[in-house]
Write an enzyme that holds these catalytic residues in place. Structure first.
Site, PDB file in Angstrom:
ATOM      1  CD  GLU A 175      -3.070  -1.150   2.121  1.00 40.01           C
ATOM      2  OE1 GLU A 175      -4.089  -1.785   1.872  1.00 40.01           O
ATOM      3  OE2 GLU A 175      -2.954  -0.493   3.158  1.00 40.01           O
ATOM      4  CD  GLU A 377      -3.819  -6.285   2.503  1.00 39.63           C
ATOM      5  OE1 GLU A 377      -4.672  -5.592   3.090  1.00 39.63           O
ATOM      6  OE2 GLU A 377      -2.605  -6.083   2.598  1.00 39.63           O
TER       7      GLU A 377
HETATM    8  P1  P53 Z   1      -7.163  -3.449   9.320  1.00 42.53           P
HETATM    9  C1  P53 Z   1      -6.841   1.051   5.861  1.00 42.53           C
HETATM   10  C2  P53 Z   1      -7.661   0.972   4.762  1.00 42.53           C
HETATM   11  C3  P53 Z   1      -7.499  -0.073   3.848  1.00 42.53           C
HETATM   12  C4  P53 Z   1      -6.475  -0.995   4.032  1.00 42.53           C
HETATM   13  O1  P53 Z   1      -6.891  -3.396   7.762  1.00 42.53           O
HETATM   14  C5  P53 Z   1      -5.636  -0.892   5.107  1.00 42.53           C
HETATM   15  C6  P53 Z   1      -5.809   0.116   6.038  1.00 42.53           C
HETATM   16  C7  P53 Z   1      -4.925   0.192   7.242  1.00 42.53           C
HETATM   17  O2  P53 Z   1      -5.685   0.004   8.384  1.00 42.53           O
HETATM   18  O3  P53 Z   1      -4.577  -1.705   5.326  1.00 42.53           O
HETATM   19  C8  P53 Z   1      -4.491  -3.009   4.801  1.00 42.53           C
HETATM   20  O4  P53 Z   1      -6.164  -4.403   9.887  1.00 42.53           O
HETATM   21  C9  P53 Z   1      -3.127  -3.515   5.194  1.00 42.53           C
HETATM   22  C10 P53 Z   1      -3.145  -4.651   6.170  1.00 42.53           C
HETATM   23  C11 P53 Z   1      -4.336  -4.513   7.081  1.00 42.53           C
HETATM   24  C12 P53 Z   1      -5.582  -4.654   6.226  1.00 42.53           C
HETATM   25  O5  P53 Z   1      -5.617  -3.695   5.207  1.00 42.53           O
HETATM   26  O6  P53 Z   1      -6.967  -2.052   9.789  1.00 42.53           O
HETATM   27  O7  P53 Z   1      -2.325  -3.843   4.090  1.00 42.53           O
HETATM   28  O8  P53 Z   1      -1.925  -4.687   6.844  1.00 42.53           O
HETATM   29  O9  P53 Z   1      -4.350  -5.394   8.130  1.00 42.53           O
HETATM   30  C13 P53 Z   1      -6.867  -4.569   7.003  1.00 42.53           C
HETATM   31  O10 P53 Z   1      -8.551  -3.949   9.481  1.00 42.53           O
END
Ligand code: P53
Length: 478
Positions: A175, A377
């Site tokens: 990201e 993801e």
């Molecule tokens: P969490 C924000 C918005 C979209 C993706 O996020 C994001 C974030 C950061 O919070 O991060 C990615 O754990 C990231 C992962 C993360 C996952 O999304 O906040 O690449 O490390 O865990 C989910 O729910």
């Protein structure tokens, strides 16, 4: 169903969110090792040093460090043929700038990678997933210092050479486009929030340094892509973009224009540079008008050109709306915020669920970049409940994933070259945004709580067998 027969199905993780073992076998401290637990309305605190009596979730996480054999076996049981993980830079170079790597740290990844291959998975490795060594933050202010470019290249060369015959798929930075926003200054770029030269008079952000650091990081990424291709021409190396897809809240031309500009700044800029090797026109002018266009040293333009990626990989969780109307309702989501879409429902953490938005995003990206795409993801964070009989009935997660897989299927049918899907967090792990364990994504439940209590015992959720059957039938049985 139209999934190609060699489609890659699996899950995605990051070292700091599930390994634990934060000080084992010579590992140095990394940024998340100094981040506390927060919540949807409470930002995580970053402390300059480890404070006594404070719980830092990355220190133990779910202790994959000691459970990796058991966990990888479960991923294999679900028929994963790909597994996304990150290597923690500070396991290999504890301060980030040593001349020689830490063999004991490498030995851990030797074991993990061999175990994955033994269980039928090809590894997809992220080199930098929000976990820069603290040495890089404290002694260099991260990528704001150009010397960090070559330190990152040294680290990448070490692991790409070591795993050149075992790992084909690589991502340089997770990201990276968060580097264009103020909260990416520490997380992605390693700018030290406690440094007064960067942040004089209590300034919260430093836009000029941020875009220079982002430029340096994009140069570092391009150097690694070029080097990776020399190490093994078969490597598939990707950029990784947090593609928060946005819509204009209304058809009012003002909203449509504002949304377009948000998309170009946040969702497209970094991916454009990494796929095309040049800064896109909108961002060039935007940065020049604000007098924050970064300094290009001799050779930077050529490096960016020579180091374009082989695939575009991205995260997709939600969509948001953009409007000029300041009174419109917020989604209530952490980090990105955005305005609420009246047609969508949001999770408890304010992330709006939008499977059609995934199909829209795939069509948009295919048309813009015309290269192999991978969704690396996607998933639903939910406060799952473990029942007294040891079951977890997560029908909501099955529904979320089914709808998103259908969206991918439909996009492939329309000509999108989608090569893989690694959903986020196949085993419950620490949330990056909030530091909570309660925001769970997994097919495997881990008995671990926000405060670090819990037995660490693993339980299969209802979705475990569901995903297993999805992969076994290559997306037929949803
Ligand atoms: P969490 C924000 C918005 C979209 C993706 O996020 C994001 C974030 C950061 O919070 O991060 C990615 O754990 C990231 C992962 C993360 C996952 O999304 O906040 O690449 O490390 O865990 C989910 O729910």
């Amino acid at each position: 169903m139209t999934f190609p027969k060699d489609f890659l199905w699996g899950g995605a993780t990051a070292a700091n969110q599930f390994e634990g073992g934060y000080d084992q076998r010579g590992k140095g401290l990394a940024v998340p090792d100094l981040k506390t637990v927060g919540g949807v309305k409470l930002a995580r605190r970053f402390t300059p040093t480890v404070e006594a009596g404070v719980y830092y979730p990355s220190h133990k996480a779910i202790d994959f460090y000691h459970h990796y054999k058991e966990d990888i076996k479960l991923f294999g049981e679900m028929n994963f043929n790909i597994f996304r993980m990150s290597i923690s830079w500070s396991r290999i170079f504890p301060n980030g700038d040593e001349l020689e790597p830490n063999e004991a740290g490498l030995a851990f990844y030797d074991d993990v990678i061999d175990e994955l291959i033994k269980n039928g998975m090809t590894p997809l490795i992220t080199l930098s997933h929000f976990e820069l060594p603290m040495g890089i933050v404290e002694n260099y202010n991260g990528f704001s210092d150009r010397r960090v470019i070559d330190l990152f290249v040294r680290y990448a060369e070490t692991v790409m050479t070591r795993y050149k015959s075992k790992v084909k798929y690589w991502i340089t930075f997770n990201e990276m486009n968060f580097g264009a926003m103020d909260h990416g200054e520490l997380t992605v770029l390693g700018m030290n929030p406690n440094d007064e030269t960067l942040y004089p008079n209590g300034a919260k952000t430093n836009e000029k340094v941020r875009f220079q650091a982002l430029h340096n990081a994009m140069v570092a990424s391009a150097k690694v892509v070029k080097l990776g291709h020399e190490i093994n021409p078969d490597f598939m190396i990707g950029c990784m973009i947090c593609h928060i897809t946005s819509y204009p809240l209304t058809p009012k031309p003002e909203d449509v224009l504002k949304r377009k500009e948000f998309d170009l700044l946040f969702a497209k800029f970094v991916g454009d540079v990494q796929t095309r090797g040049v800064y896109p026109p909108y961002m060039t002018t935007y940065l020049k008008n604000k007098a924050i266009f970064p300094v290009f040293e001799t050779g930077d333009a050529e490096i960016l050109k020579a180091g374009t990626v082989d695939m575009y990989t991205f995260s997709y969780y939600m969509t948001i709306c953009i409007t000029t109307d300041e009174n419109a309702n917020e989604t209530g989501g952490n980090l990105m915020g955005g305005k609420a879409n009246p047609y969508l429902k949001a999770s408890e953490w304010g992330w709006q669920v939008d499977p059609i938005g995934l199909e829209y995003t795939l069509l948009d990206l295919q048309d813009r970049y015309n290269m192999p795409l991978m969704v690396v993801e996607n998933g639903l964070g939910f406060a799952d409940e473990l029942q007294a009989d040891g079951t977890i009935v997560d029908d909501y997660r099955i529904e979320y994933m089914r709808d998103h897989i259908k969206a991918m299927d439909s996009a492939i049918e329309k000509g999108v070259n989608l090569i893989g899907y690694t959903m986020w967090g196949p085993i419950d792990l620490v949330s990056a945004g909030t530091g909570e364990m309660a925001k769970r994504y997994g097919f495997i439940y881990v008995d671990m709580n926000n405060d670090g209590t819990g037995s660490l015992k693993r339980y299969k959720k209802k979705s475990f067998d569901w995903y297993k059957a999805v992969i076994a039938t290559n997306g037929e049985k949803l």
